[in-house]
Structure formats: structure tokens, C-alpha cells
Write a protein that holds these residues in place. Structure first.
Motif, PDB file in Angstrom:
ATOM      1  N   ASN A 215       0.801  -1.121   0.072  1.00  0.00           N
ATOM      2  CA  ASN A 215       0.249   0.027   0.021  1.00  0.00           C
ATOM      3  C   ASN A 215       0.891   1.298   0.032  1.00  0.00           C
ATOM      4  N   ASN A 216       2.103   1.223  -0.266  1.00  0.00           N
ATOM      5  CA  ASN A 216       3.056   2.396  -0.401  1.00  0.00           C
ATOM      6  C   ASN A 216       3.078   2.386  -1.872  1.00  0.00           C
ATOM      7  N   ASP A 231       5.066   7.316   0.178  1.00  0.00           N
ATOM      8  CA  ASP A 231       5.768   7.011   1.695  1.00  0.00           C
ATOM      9  C   ASP A 231       7.188   7.028   1.873  1.00  0.00           C
TER      10      ASP A 231
END
Ligand code: ADP
Ligand code: GN1
Ligand code: MG
Length: 357
Positions: A215-216, A231
Motif C-alpha cells: 500500500n505504499n 511514503d
């Protein structure tokens, strides 16, 4: 509808104006509070920084802006195709705003994108791993020693193990009896510390992302290709095996990191093969044979270490990772140890996939 005063204040400071302001949470990060701030049809991502984790937010922003600058140069030269996540200054040219008992920053919103918490298929795994590989290559000539060590010893397993032992000795919230089996298992695996030490001087220290969770990564809504690596808060010098291992940890299981359906927590071999293929392809010509071999250790270490960190935080009383319910960190630890056990069980298959590249 009544406007949220925090949203209006941030919107004014970051130059979005004060009409039609809305702010809503996005994503599933465990550290910062991430919101989509919209006003007058323009959007920004605003983050209330976790200053327990990042006690020097100005250094965080300084690091990120150095990386932004480097990637922007690469982009102009045609050497980096992905979108670049950029900090947005306030009207007064600051990058941090004090508000609502915290420190906030704004990032350009990368629209038309989505992030995933579980990898759907091999193609998605290969695309994301390839993008993290492109990011690694783009940073190869960046002097990561300029970066402030925002979290010293971030991937230092020996130090993480010492922290676990110290919290076990204190047992500050009397949780030890509820996780003795996990603690015993964890302590039985600390031979990994010596395995890692043996790599010192054998594999190069390189600029690393250090948080290559699925999810980065942002994917394009339309083409489903990679849009941006995000991120960048933990970019620091490290080993590529860390970034590889963190991808395996977060790409390969069919279950989310906090799923309690442990019977289904496992390494999908075909996803592992896609991660290897996608990541190594852009690194060709740079990656050494020893580094490639170290990816097996990275696979074990990263999965084990995050399990150990979740367990440490659980025993400590949940001071680090954001939790949604009481046993959340323990469940995450159990999940990561289940994945780690499956990695060990599939050693031959996974090593064979690695030696094929
Ligand atoms: P954390 O440090 O808490 O993990 P992230 O920077 O990873 O915070 O952001 C959390 C989530 O917010 C991401 O997984 C992604 O879904 C979304 N996100 C963050 N930055 C952007 C951006 N610039 N554009 C679009 N979505 C974003
Ligand atoms: C945190 O920020 P986020 O949610 O992407 C953590 C990582 C862990 C991860 C576990 C700064 O990542 O190290 O691997 O949670 N980030 C920090 O999901 O500690
Ligand atoms: Mg994140």
C-alpha cells in the motif's frame, strides 16, 4: 453542512481557499493520519505526522525534499517515469503547519490512482515490484548519507530483539501471559541476528525505501500500471534485501497483514516468483550475486522482524502502531509469524525461484 475548522485552517494555509472545504481519511497507513483535503474542486493529501515515531518532522520533510529533487532531475532526463510525490508549501513557504495539537504537512494528491492492501494477481505483483526496482535504481547515485536517520536502527534486528527483551522484562501492562507462545517462538528464532551480521561488508549499503509495503505504491485507475512509489519517510541507507523482503511479506500472502484467518496465511509461490522477476529486472547490471543470494535472508528477516515489532508493541501497551481493537497488534504478530513459518517450510521452492534469476 458545518465545515471542520481544522480542514478550513489547513485549506487556507495550504492555499486551497476556504470555500466548499471537506476532509476525509484515506488509506490504511499505521503511522500518520492521512486525509484527503478538498476545497473548490482542488485536492491535497494532508498528514498529521506521528511525532512519537518521527520526533523531528522538519528532518523528515528535509529528507523527503532531497529525494523529490533527485527524482525530479531523473524524471527530466527521462530516467524515471513514475510520478513523484511532492510536498506542497504553505502560502508563507513553510512545509509544516501546527494545528489541532499536531504537526501537518501537505502532499500533492496523485489523482486517478488506488492502493491495495492485498495483491490480487501475479501481474500486479510484478508491476509493483518493478516500480520499487525502478525507484531503487533512480536512487542509486543519490548520496543517502545526506539523509538524516529519522528512525535510527530502523531495520536493526539485534536492536529490535533487545527492545523485545526489555519490554518482556518490564511487562508494563501485564500482557505477557497472553502471548507466551509467541514470545517463546520469537526468542527461538534470534539466530537470524547472526545470519544478518555475516552480511556486513559482503552486500553493499544502498539508498533504500525501507517500507516497500504494497500500500505504499499507487496504481493507475485506468491502465493499472504503477503510478507512484509513496511514503518516502523511511528512506535511509540500507540493504536491498530489506526492500525485497518487505515486498515478499506484504505481496505474497492472500490475507491482509492483520487477518486472523491463519489457515490461509501463506506465501503464494507464483506471487513470490513475480516479485523476484519484477524487482530484479531493473536492477540488472547493478545487483551483485551476493545481493541476489541475500534476498532469501531478507525474505525471512523482514517477515520475522515485523512480527517481532508487532509483538513488542502489544506487550508494551500499543504505543507505536495505530490499532483498531484491543488485540490488534497480537493478531498482526500471529499473522506475520504464520507467514514466516510458511516461508521456512517453502525454503527449497523459494530458494530455487531466486537462483533462477
Ligand atoms: P503512512 O505513513 O501512515 O503509511 P502513507 O504516506 O503511506 O502514510 O499514506 C497512507 C495512504 O494514503 C496510502 O497507502 C495511499 O492509499 C494514500 N496516499 C498517500 N499519499 C497519497 C497521494 N499523494 N496521493 C494519493 N493517495 C495517497
Ligand atoms: C508501518 O507507515 P506504514 O503503515 O506504511 C511501519 C513499517 C511496518 C509497517 C507494518 C515508520 O508502515 O515499518 O513495516 O507499518 N512504518 C514505520 O505494516 O514504522
Ligand atoms: Mg504507508
Amino acid at each position: 453542512m458545518k465545515s471542520n475548522p481544522v480542514a478550513v485552517y489547513l485549506s487556507e494555509r495550504f492555499g486551497l481557499g476556504n470555500e466548499l472545504v471537506s476532509m476525509k481519511p484515506i488509506g490504511n497507513g499505521h503511522i500518520n493520519s492521512t486525509m484527503l483535503l478538498t476545497a473548490e474542486n482542488k485536492s491535497l493529501v494532508v498528514q498529521k505526522l506521528n511525532t512519537e515515531v518521527f520526533p523531528e518532522p522538519e528532518m523528515l520533510v528535509k529528507n523527503a525534499r532531497l529525494i523529490e529533487g533527485h527524482l525530479s532531475q531523473k524524471h527530466q532526463l527521462g530516467d524515471y517515469d513514475l510520478d513523484i510525490i511532492r510536498h506542497v508549501p504553505t502560502q508563507a513557504s513553510d512545509f509544516l503547519v501546527d494545528c489541532d495539537n499536531g504537526v501537518w504537512r501537505a502532499l500533492e494528491f496523485i489523482g486517478g490512482s488506488y492502493s491495495e492492501d492485498v495483491v490480487a494477481n501475479t501481474s500486479q505483483a510484478e508491476i509493483a515490484a518493478n516500480a520499487f526496482g525502478q525507484f531503487a535504481v533512480a536512487l542509486e547515485d543519490f548520496d543517502a548519507e545526506q539523509l538524516h536517520h529519522v528512525i535510527p536502527d530502523f531495520h536493526n534486528l539485534a536492536m529490535r530483539a533487545e527492545k523485545l527483551k526489555s519490554v518482556i522484562a518490564r511487562d508494563p501492562v501485564n500482557r505477557l501471559t497472553s502471548c507466551q507462545a509467541e514470545v517463546d517462538f520469537c526468542l527461538s528464532q534470534l539466530g537470524l541476528v547472526d545470519e544478518l551480521k555475516k552480511l556486513r561488508g559482503v552486500v553493499p549499503v544502498r539508498p533504500c525505501h525501507n517500507d516497500t509495503k504494497i500500500n505504499n505504491m499507487l496504481f493507475c485507475n485506468k491502465s493499472h500500471t504503477a503510478k507512484a512509489v509513496i511514503d518516502l519517510d523511511t528512506c535511509m541507507p540500507g540493504y536491498w534485501l530489506y526492500d525485497f523482503g518487505d515486498m515478499v511479506r506484504t505481496f505474497c500472502s492472500p490475507e491482509e497483514e492483520d487477518s486472523t484467518n491463519l489457515d490461509n496465511v501463506r506465501v503464494r509461490e507464483e506471487i513470490f516468483a513475480a516479485v523476484v522477476k519484477g524487482y530484479v529486472e531493473p536492477l540488472k547490471g547493478l545487483i551483485t550475486e551476493q545481493e541476489k543470494q541475500s534476498f532469501w535472508l531478507g525474505t525471512k528477516v523482514m517477515t520475522f522482524m515485523i512480527g517481532l515489532r508487532f509483538l513488542t508493541d502489544y506487550i508494551d501497551g500499543d504505543n507505536y502502531f495505530a490499532i483498531k481493537h484491543e488485540n490488534h497488534n497480537l493478531e498482526r504478530a500471529q499473522n506475520q509469524f504464520a507467514l514466516y513459518r510458511d516461508i521456512l517450510a517453502k525454503k527449497q521452492t523459494l530458494k530455487a525461484i531466486l537462483s533462477d534469476v
